[in-house]
Design a protein around this motif. Sequence first.
Motif, PDB file in Angstrom:
ATOM      1  N   LYS A   1       0.835  -1.189   0.000  1.00 18.79           N
ATOM      2  CA  LYS A   1       0.000   0.000   0.000  1.00 18.79           C
ATOM      3  C   LYS A   1       0.879   1.251   0.000  1.00 18.79           C
ATOM      4  CE  LYS A   1      -4.071  -2.061   0.543  1.00 18.79           C
ATOM      5  NZ  LYS A   1      -5.217  -1.925  -0.389  1.00 18.79           N
ATOM      6  N   VAL A   2       0.525   2.235  -0.834  1.00 16.63           N
ATOM      7  CA  VAL A   2       1.244   3.500  -0.881  1.00 16.63           C
ATOM      8  C   VAL A   2       0.239   4.643  -0.887  1.00 16.63           C
ATOM      9  CG1 VAL A   2       3.279   2.583  -2.052  1.00 16.63           C
ATOM     10  CG2 VAL A   2       1.366   3.445  -3.401  1.00 16.63           C
ATOM     11  N   GLN A   3       0.664   5.778  -0.356  1.00 17.07           N
ATOM     12  CA  GLN A   3      -0.152   6.991  -0.352  1.00 17.07           C
ATOM     13  C   GLN A   3       0.550   8.060  -1.155  1.00 17.07           C
ATOM     14  OE1 GLN A   3      -0.958   8.628   3.506  1.00 17.07           O
ATOM     15  NE2 GLN A   3      -2.321  10.235   2.735  1.00 17.07           N
ATOM     16  N   VAL A   4      -0.161   8.646  -2.117  1.00 18.40           N
ATOM     17  CA  VAL A   4       0.387   9.680  -2.996  1.00 18.40           C
ATOM     18  C   VAL A   4      -0.272  11.003  -2.641  1.00 18.40           C
ATOM     19  CG1 VAL A   4       0.785  10.396  -5.372  1.00 18.40           C
ATOM     20  CG2 VAL A   4       0.722   7.958  -4.808  1.00 18.40           C
ATOM     21  N   LYS A   5       0.535  11.961  -2.181  1.00 21.49           N
ATOM     22  CA  LYS A   5       0.028  13.272  -1.793  1.00 21.49           C
ATOM     23  C   LYS A   5      -0.073  14.178  -3.021  1.00 21.49           C
ATOM     24  CE  LYS A   5       2.150  13.166   2.824  1.00 21.49           C
ATOM     25  NZ  LYS A   5       3.056  13.903   3.748  1.00 21.49           N
ATOM     26  N   PRO A   6      -1.037  15.110  -3.034  1.00 20.29           N
ATOM     27  CA  PRO A   6      -1.142  16.050  -4.164  1.00 20.29           C
ATOM     28  C   PRO A   6      -0.088  17.146  -4.071  1.00 20.29           C
ATOM     29  CG  PRO A   6      -2.826  16.523  -2.551  1.00 20.29           C
ATOM     30  CD  PRO A   6      -2.126  15.279  -2.061  1.00 20.29           C
ATOM     31  N   ILE A   7       0.027  17.946  -5.129  1.00 16.45           N
ATOM     32  CA  ILE A   7       0.943  19.093  -5.134  1.00 16.45           C
ATOM     33  C   ILE A   7       0.467  20.109  -4.090  1.00 16.45           C
ATOM     34  CG2 ILE A   7       1.881  20.958  -6.553  1.00 16.45           C
ATOM     35  CD1 ILE A   7       1.431  19.225  -8.997  1.00 16.45           C
ATOM     36  N   PRO A   8       1.375  20.655  -3.282  1.00 16.56           N
ATOM     37  CA  PRO A   8       0.949  21.660  -2.291  1.00 16.56           C
ATOM     38  C   PRO A   8       0.198  22.816  -2.946  1.00 16.56           C
ATOM     39  CG  PRO A   8       3.216  20.961  -1.893  1.00 16.56           C
ATOM     40  CD  PRO A   8       2.801  20.336  -3.182  1.00 16.56           C
ATOM     41  N   LYS A   9      -0.805  23.324  -2.244  1.00 14.41           N
ATOM     42  CA  LYS A   9      -1.658  24.373  -2.801  1.00 14.41           C
ATOM     43  C   LYS A   9      -0.898  25.666  -3.047  1.00 14.41           C
ATOM     44  CE  LYS A   9      -5.922  22.543  -0.750  1.00 14.41           C
ATOM     45  NZ  LYS A   9      -7.072  22.840   0.133  1.00 14.41           N
ATOM     46  N   ASN A  10       0.118  25.946  -2.227  1.00 12.08           N
ATOM     47  CA  ASN A  10       0.854  27.201  -2.384  1.00 12.08           C
ATOM     48  C   ASN A  10       2.000  27.108  -3.376  1.00 12.08           C
ATOM     49  OD1 ASN A  10       2.409  25.475  -0.906  1.00 12.08           O
ATOM     50  ND2 ASN A  10       3.000  26.958   0.665  1.00 12.08           N
ATOM     51  N   TRP A  11       2.061  26.022  -4.107  1.00  9.29           N
ATOM     52  CA  TRP A  11       3.181  25.861  -5.053  1.00  9.29           C
ATOM     53  C   TRP A  11       2.893  26.619  -6.342  1.00  9.29           C
ATOM     54  CZ3 TRP A  11       7.995  23.974  -4.745  1.00  9.29           C
ATOM     55  CH2 TRP A  11       8.692  23.814  -5.944  1.00  9.29           C
ATOM     56  N   THR A  12       3.927  27.311  -6.859  1.00  9.40           N
ATOM     57  CA  THR A  12       3.830  28.021  -8.138  1.00  9.40           C
ATOM     58  C   THR A  12       4.978  27.611  -9.031  1.00  9.40           C
ATOM     59  OG1 THR A  12       5.085  29.898  -7.236  1.00  9.40           O
ATOM     60  CG2 THR A  12       2.677  30.018  -7.121  1.00  9.40           C
ATOM     61  N   GLY A  13       4.747  27.572 -10.332  1.00  8.01           N
ATOM     62  CA  GLY A  13       5.788  27.205 -11.281  1.00  8.01           C
ATOM     63  C   GLY A  13       5.752  25.726 -11.612  1.00  8.01           C
ATOM     64  N   HIS A  14       6.800  25.289 -12.284  1.00  3.55           N
ATOM     65  CA  HIS A  14       6.902  23.891 -12.715  1.00  3.55           C
ATOM     66  C   HIS A  14       7.119  22.977 -11.505  1.00  3.55           C
ATOM     67  CE1 HIS A  14       7.770  20.688 -15.623  1.00  3.55           C
ATOM     68  NE2 HIS A  14       8.682  20.271 -14.752  1.00  3.55           N
ATOM     69  N   TRP A  15       6.391  21.857 -11.474  1.00  9.64           N
ATOM     70  CA  TRP A  15       6.475  20.915 -10.352  1.00  9.64           C
ATOM     71  C   TRP A  15       7.588  19.899 -10.634  1.00  9.64           C
ATOM     72  CZ3 TRP A  15       5.498  20.168  -5.496  1.00  9.64           C
ATOM     73  CH2 TRP A  15       5.460  18.891  -4.949  1.00  9.64           C
ATOM     74  N   LEU A  16       8.621  19.914  -9.787  1.00 13.28           N
ATOM     75  CA  LEU A  16       9.767  19.027  -9.966  1.00 13.28           C
ATOM     76  C   LEU A  16      10.171  18.463  -8.600  1.00 13.28           C
ATOM     77  CD1 LEU A  16      11.944  17.823 -11.828  1.00 13.28           C
ATOM     78  CD2 LEU A  16      13.334  19.842 -11.374  1.00 13.28           C
TER      79      LEU A  16
END
Length: 579
Positions: free
Chosen positions: A253-268
Amino acid sequence: MVSRWYRLCIACVMVLVSFSAHADVTNITSTVDKNPVIANESFILTVTFNDDVPNSAFQPDILLNDFVVGRTSVSRQTSIVNGDLKKLTQFTTVLVANDPGDYQIPSISLDGASSDPITMTVVEPGSDAAKRSDKVAFVDVTLDTQQVFLQQPIHYIVRLYLAADLNKGNLVPPTMENADIRQIGKDEEYSEMNHGRRYRVYQRTYQITPNQSGEFTIEGARFDGEVYASGQRSIFSSFSNTQPVSAIAEPKKVQVKPIPKNWTGHWLPSDLVTISQTVKPEKEEYKVGEPISVSLMLTAVGVKPEQLPDINYNYPDSVRVYPDNESTDQFVRNGINIAQKTVNYAIVPQQPGELTVPGIEVPWFNTKTQRRSIASTNDLSFTVTGAPITQTPDTPSAQQPEKAVAPDEVIASDTAAAQEQDDSTHYWVWLVIALIIALLTSLAVNVWLFKKREKHAHTVSRESTQSQPVTQSEAWRQFQQACANNQPKLAEQSLKRWARQNFAQSITTLQEVEQLLAQPTNTQLSDELNSLQAALYSAQKVDSWQRGKQLYQAVRTAQQRSDTASKASSPLPPLYPIK
């Protein structure tokens, strides 16, 4: 008639053979190689008929409800003992139980003969029964983490344990919804003791990149293959000395978190991201118009090349930027995937003085600290010398609004304009006369020089001609030929070679050629030289440059105007001398 009887006899023989194959089956036995077994561990079911039976006599599909059925192999044996003919047919099937519990293998029947049913006990992997040392094959997996962010890679390490020599096999990778799964690195092989028994271990690493947030299950990797059975069989036995094996890893079992809400720009998301730059050539001073090559390399740990962002650069207006090739690469180091992107471009300074090129910043998400980080380069500083490259000025109407004038100013301005127009008319008349005289003189001189050089060329041997440096006229002919063939590199070299000999100056850039030819500023020549420079230093292929004819006409016109201007500046005798 004979053919029909022949076919009838063949059919009868086949019916009798088929009937005899089923009529003599009197005994069927079913055995398993282990009981109890561990969940997700394979065991072997062997069904033996005491006669030669077809492959369709045993259909393992009836076992699919409770077990995962692997491949089935068939072997046959025929022997004669004291004149008694004996035949045996053996079916070997690999079965796997996914969940603990008690299961029953039903009775196998054929022609009135039946085998006894078998009750199988399946135990959990962590129970005491699971710690026995008679396991021939099993699969163990580990994850580097069970909680990640979106597009953060998970390293899934599979270890296959075999207590017998491997004949052949296939390791099926794990599966997970909304994820990319790929093998990284090469397989490893070593030996290890497990519960007092020595196993041969085969290790493989997969990188799982989730493309959607949420909770997911990684279905375990599976091994299907054959190992050599322990002990030696008689050379007269027709049964195979190998046995099939299968093993399935436990689901994770694994849990995948979403991109933080305050993130701006390209997600890396990555463990480490760096960016470096190199400059060629490295000099203390550069000339105006001299290209400076800059190479940027972006490196990210644990990501795929397609996850790397575009590198954006913002340079001052005093330079021109010509992007070159861009490439990506990936490699594995210490079991970790590393992606790289390389970007090359040329900077051409347009103004002298101190030039500062700002550094480049690439934001990325640090998966270790769970925070935003910045990979950046230092500012680049250059000292540029030489004359500035003039830009084509904008029209005054586009820069300044019209100013209202009074009526008396309009009358004065009209009078001055009429006087200026009259003077301008006389000036253009004299200029046209001077240009005609200069052109005729230049034409006569060129014809005389051409005949003289042609005569001189016939008197000089080919060997001496090859040993002499390229003359001004030869450099000009090379420039003509390069423009006719649309060869930008050769056109640049021959044009600078001609300009050095024509003006008797040290010339290294096309901007210096433009400054010597364009007096005053020649927009057509400037545009064509910029087009040539773009073909040489931009990402556009050199073969696509098709403006050789336009460049030659612009240079020729500028050269003729330069010769005319130099001759027109010399004092001429008055047309009507005073007596």
